[in-house]
Design an enzyme around this catalytic site. Structure first.
Site, PDB file in Angstrom:
ATOM      1  N   ASN A   1       0.872  -1.180   0.000  1.00 36.46           N
ATOM      2  CA  ASN A   1       0.000   0.000   0.000  1.00 36.46           C
ATOM      3  C   ASN A   1       0.906   1.227   0.000  1.00 36.46           C
ATOM      4  O   ASN A   1       1.491   1.564   1.030  1.00 36.46           O
ATOM      5  CB  ASN A   1      -0.891  -0.044   1.257  1.00 36.46           C
ATOM      6  CG  ASN A   1      -1.731   1.217   1.411  1.00 36.46           C
ATOM      7  OD1 ASN A   1      -1.757   2.071   0.520  1.00 36.46           O
ATOM      8  ND2 ASN A   1      -2.425   1.329   2.532  1.00 36.46           N
ATOM      9  N   TRP A   2       1.021   1.845  -1.162  1.00 32.01           N
ATOM     10  CA  TRP A   2       1.949   2.976  -1.287  1.00 32.01           C
ATOM     11  C   TRP A   2       1.417   4.242  -0.616  1.00 32.01           C
ATOM     12  O   TRP A   2       2.149   5.224  -0.514  1.00 32.01           O
ATOM     13  CB  TRP A   2       2.263   3.240  -2.767  1.00 32.01           C
ATOM     14  CG  TRP A   2       3.015   2.129  -3.443  1.00 32.01           C
ATOM     15  CD1 TRP A   2       3.473   0.969  -2.857  1.00 32.01           C
ATOM     16  CD2 TRP A   2       3.413   2.061  -4.822  1.00 32.01           C
ATOM     17  NE1 TRP A   2       4.126   0.196  -3.788  1.00 32.01           N
ATOM     18  CE2 TRP A   2       4.104   0.839  -5.006  1.00 32.01           C
ATOM     19  CE3 TRP A   2       3.238   2.904  -5.924  1.00 32.01           C
ATOM     20  CZ2 TRP A   2       4.627   0.453  -6.240  1.00 32.01           C
ATOM     21  CZ3 TRP A   2       3.758   2.516  -7.159  1.00 32.01           C
ATOM     22  CH2 TRP A   2       4.449   1.313  -7.310  1.00 32.01           C
ATOM     23  N   LYS A   3       0.159   4.221  -0.206  1.00 29.85           N
ATOM     24  CA  LYS A   3      -0.474   5.393   0.427  1.00 29.85           C
ATOM     25  C   LYS A   3      -0.221   6.645  -0.425  1.00 29.85           C
ATOM     26  O   LYS A   3      -0.137   6.538  -1.648  1.00 29.85           O
ATOM     27  CB  LYS A   3       0.014   5.544   1.875  1.00 29.85           C
ATOM     28  CG  LYS A   3      -0.175   4.248   2.675  1.00 29.85           C
ATOM     29  CD  LYS A   3      -0.007   4.407   4.159  1.00 29.85           C
ATOM     30  CE  LYS A   3      -0.251   3.072   4.847  1.00 29.85           C
ATOM     31  NZ  LYS A   3      -0.160   3.142   6.303  1.00 29.85           N
TER      32      LYS A   3
ATOM     33  N   HIS B   1      -9.590   1.212   4.751  1.00 30.48           N
ATOM     34  CA  HIS B   1      -8.320   1.351   5.476  1.00 30.48           C
ATOM     35  C   HIS B   1      -8.537   2.238   6.703  1.00 30.48           C
ATOM     36  O   HIS B   1      -9.334   3.178   6.659  1.00 30.48           O
ATOM     37  CB  HIS B   1      -7.250   1.953   4.566  1.00 30.48           C
ATOM     38  CG  HIS B   1      -5.888   1.861   5.159  1.00 30.48           C
ATOM     39  ND1 HIS B   1      -5.443   2.753   6.106  1.00 30.48           N
ATOM     40  CD2 HIS B   1      -4.894   0.955   4.991  1.00 30.48           C
ATOM     41  CE1 HIS B   1      -4.216   2.389   6.473  1.00 30.48           C
ATOM     42  NE2 HIS B   1      -3.861   1.318   5.813  1.00 30.48           N
TER      43      HIS B   1
ATOM     44  N   GLU C   1      -6.894   4.557   7.887  1.00 33.99           N
ATOM     45  CA  GLU C   1      -6.681   5.993   7.653  1.00 33.99           C
ATOM     46  C   GLU C   1      -7.923   6.631   7.043  1.00 33.99           C
ATOM     47  O   GLU C   1      -8.204   7.806   7.266  1.00 33.99           O
ATOM     48  CB  GLU C   1      -5.428   6.182   6.785  1.00 33.99           C
ATOM     49  CG  GLU C   1      -4.170   5.932   7.607  1.00 33.99           C
ATOM     50  CD  GLU C   1      -3.005   5.311   6.855  1.00 33.99           C
ATOM     51  OE1 GLU C   1      -2.966   5.387   5.617  1.00 33.99           O
ATOM     52  OE2 GLU C   1      -2.125   4.745   7.538  1.00 33.99           O
TER      53      GLU C   1
ATOM     54  N   GLU D   1      -5.536  -4.987  10.320  1.00 37.38           N
ATOM     55  CA  GLU D   1      -4.487  -4.009  10.589  1.00 37.38           C
ATOM     56  C   GLU D   1      -4.775  -3.322  11.922  1.00 37.38           C
ATOM     57  O   GLU D   1      -5.559  -2.359  11.961  1.00 37.38           O
ATOM     58  CB  GLU D   1      -4.446  -2.952   9.476  1.00 37.38           C
ATOM     59  CG  GLU D   1      -4.158  -3.532   8.110  1.00 37.38           C
ATOM     60  CD  GLU D   1      -3.562  -2.491   7.160  1.00 37.38           C
ATOM     61  OE1 GLU D   1      -2.507  -2.772   6.601  1.00 37.38           O
ATOM     62  OE2 GLU D   1      -4.132  -1.405   7.015  1.00 37.38           O
TER      63      GLU D   1
ATOM     64  N   GLY E   1       2.421   2.110  10.925  1.00 36.37           N
ATOM     65  CA  GLY E   1       3.376   3.212  10.807  1.00 36.37           C
ATOM     66  C   GLY E   1       4.043   3.575  12.128  1.00 36.37           C
ATOM     67  O   GLY E   1       4.668   4.618  12.245  1.00 36.37           O
TER      68      GLY E   1
ATOM     69  N   SER F   1       3.397  -2.358  10.270  1.00 33.72           N
ATOM     70  CA  SER F   1       4.851  -2.424  10.499  1.00 33.72           C
ATOM     71  C   SER F   1       5.487  -3.749  10.073  1.00 33.72           C
ATOM     72  O   SER F   1       6.427  -4.224  10.706  1.00 33.72           O
ATOM     73  CB  SER F   1       5.171  -2.103  11.968  1.00 33.72           C
ATOM     74  OG  SER F   1       4.725  -0.786  12.299  1.00 33.72           O
TER      75      SER F   1
ATOM     76  N   GLY G   1       2.890  -1.162   4.299  1.00 40.43           N
ATOM     77  CA  GLY G   1       2.967   0.267   4.007  1.00 40.43           C
ATOM     78  C   GLY G   1       4.407   0.673   3.731  1.00 40.43           C
ATOM     79  O   GLY G   1       4.941   0.463   2.643  1.00 40.43           O
TER      80      GLY G   1
HETATM   81  P1  13P Z   1       3.013   0.254   7.729  1.00 41.88           P
HETATM   82  O1  13P Z   1       3.523  -1.024   7.119  1.00 41.88           O
HETATM   83  O2  13P Z   1       3.763   1.465   7.256  1.00 41.88           O
HETATM   84  O3  13P Z   1       2.887   0.149   9.210  1.00 41.88           O
HETATM   85  O4  13P Z   1       1.514   0.463   7.159  1.00 41.88           O
HETATM   86  C1  13P Z   1       0.620  -0.586   7.246  1.00 41.88           C
HETATM   87  C2  13P Z   1      -0.589  -0.242   6.449  1.00 41.88           C
HETATM   88  O5  13P Z   1      -1.357   0.629   6.824  1.00 41.88           O
HETATM   89  C3  13P Z   1      -0.811  -0.963   5.190  1.00 41.88           C
HETATM   90  O6  13P Z   1      -2.077  -0.707   4.673  1.00 41.88           O
END
Ligand code: 13P
Length: 251
Positions: free
Chosen positions: A9-11, A95, A97, A167, A173, A213, A234
């Site tokens: 997930n490149w966000k 997600h 977020e 998640e 993150g 993470s 992420g």
């Molecule tokens: P991280 O791997 O940066 O913790 O993010 C996880 C995530 O939200 C994947 O969708």
């Protein structure tokens, strides 16, 4: 037997040049990977060029969100069928977020899950508890409520085409990863929810990814748990080497 799905997930990261270089780098580096499924989910504006680069490769492409309505007067939104039109196969929905920053409810996410399925996309539906919810001992209640809401009205045949991503919000993150035992406990509970609602034949085939993470150094231990069927990554999906380390450690 469930195949692992490792999705990046490149966000909201990178500019076009670095996104294209990452896709090309992964295409080359993962060319001989046949044991696991791989996908990358770029920002919507890069989905089409990344699909072009990865066409015919063993790496699928997903979007990070889309709208539930069919084409029409919805300024700023993207239709599910527009994603399939440019070669996209997956869409991340719900997600944390989006649930927490943009206020998306499970009911709203449900409309999108059903629209994604109707368009022939594989929805990767995210669920997960906040730290205060875990500390209050309501992890299972929170995740089951999100599952009930997000998959309302989804048939057994449709459910088989979905991916669930657990998640825990406190692990996203933060560098704080769930222990393999914590992940397995929730994944087993999600599988039990699937069995209760859809029966064992559906529960046996639905992939449940872990996200939060994940890195090369912890992926193998978490993904060796029986109900953990992949990872939604992420930060560690933004560099060829870091993403390949995860893939190579679990294949
Ligand atoms: P991280 O791997 O940066 O913790 O993010 C996880 C995530 O939200 C994947 O969708």
């Amino acid at each position: 037997m469930r195949r692992l799905l490792i999705a990046g997930n490149w966000k909201m990261n990178m500019k076009l040049d670095s996104a294209k270089a990452l896709a090309q780098g992964l295409k080359d580096a993962a060319a001989d990977v046949s044991e696991v499924d791989i996908a990358v989910c770029p920002p919507s504006v890069y989905v089409q060029p990344i699909c072009e680069i990865l066409k015919g490769s063993n790496i699928g492409v997903g979007a990070q969100n889309a709208y539930f309505e069919k084409a029409g007067a919805y300024t700023g939104e993207i239709e599910m069928a527009m994603l399939t039109d440019v070669g996209c196969q997956y869409v991340i929905l719900g997600h944390s977020e989006r649930r927490h920053i943009l206020g998306e409810s499970s009911e709203f996410i449900n409309l999108k899950v059903r629209a994604a399925l109707a368009a022939g996309l594989c929805p990767i539906v995210c669920i997960g508890e906040l730290l205060k919810e875990r500390e209050a001992g309501v992890t299972s209640d929170v995740n089951r409520r999100q599952l009930d809401g997000s998959f309302s009205g989804v048939s057994a045949d449709e459910m088989k085409k979905c991916v669930i991503a657990y998640e825990p919000v406190w692990a996203i993150g933060t560098g704080k990863v769930a222990t393999p035992e914590q992940a397995q406990e929730v994944h087993a509970d999600v599988r039990a929810w699937l069995t209760d609602r859809y029966g064992a034949d559906v529960a046996d085939v639905v992939r449940i990814q872990y996200g939060g993470s994940v890195k090369g150094g912890n992926a193998k231990e978490i993904l060796s748990k029986p109900d953990v069927d992949g990872a939604l990554v992420g930060g560690a999906s933004l560099k060829v080497d870091a993403f390949m380390e995860i893939i190579n450690n679990v294949r």
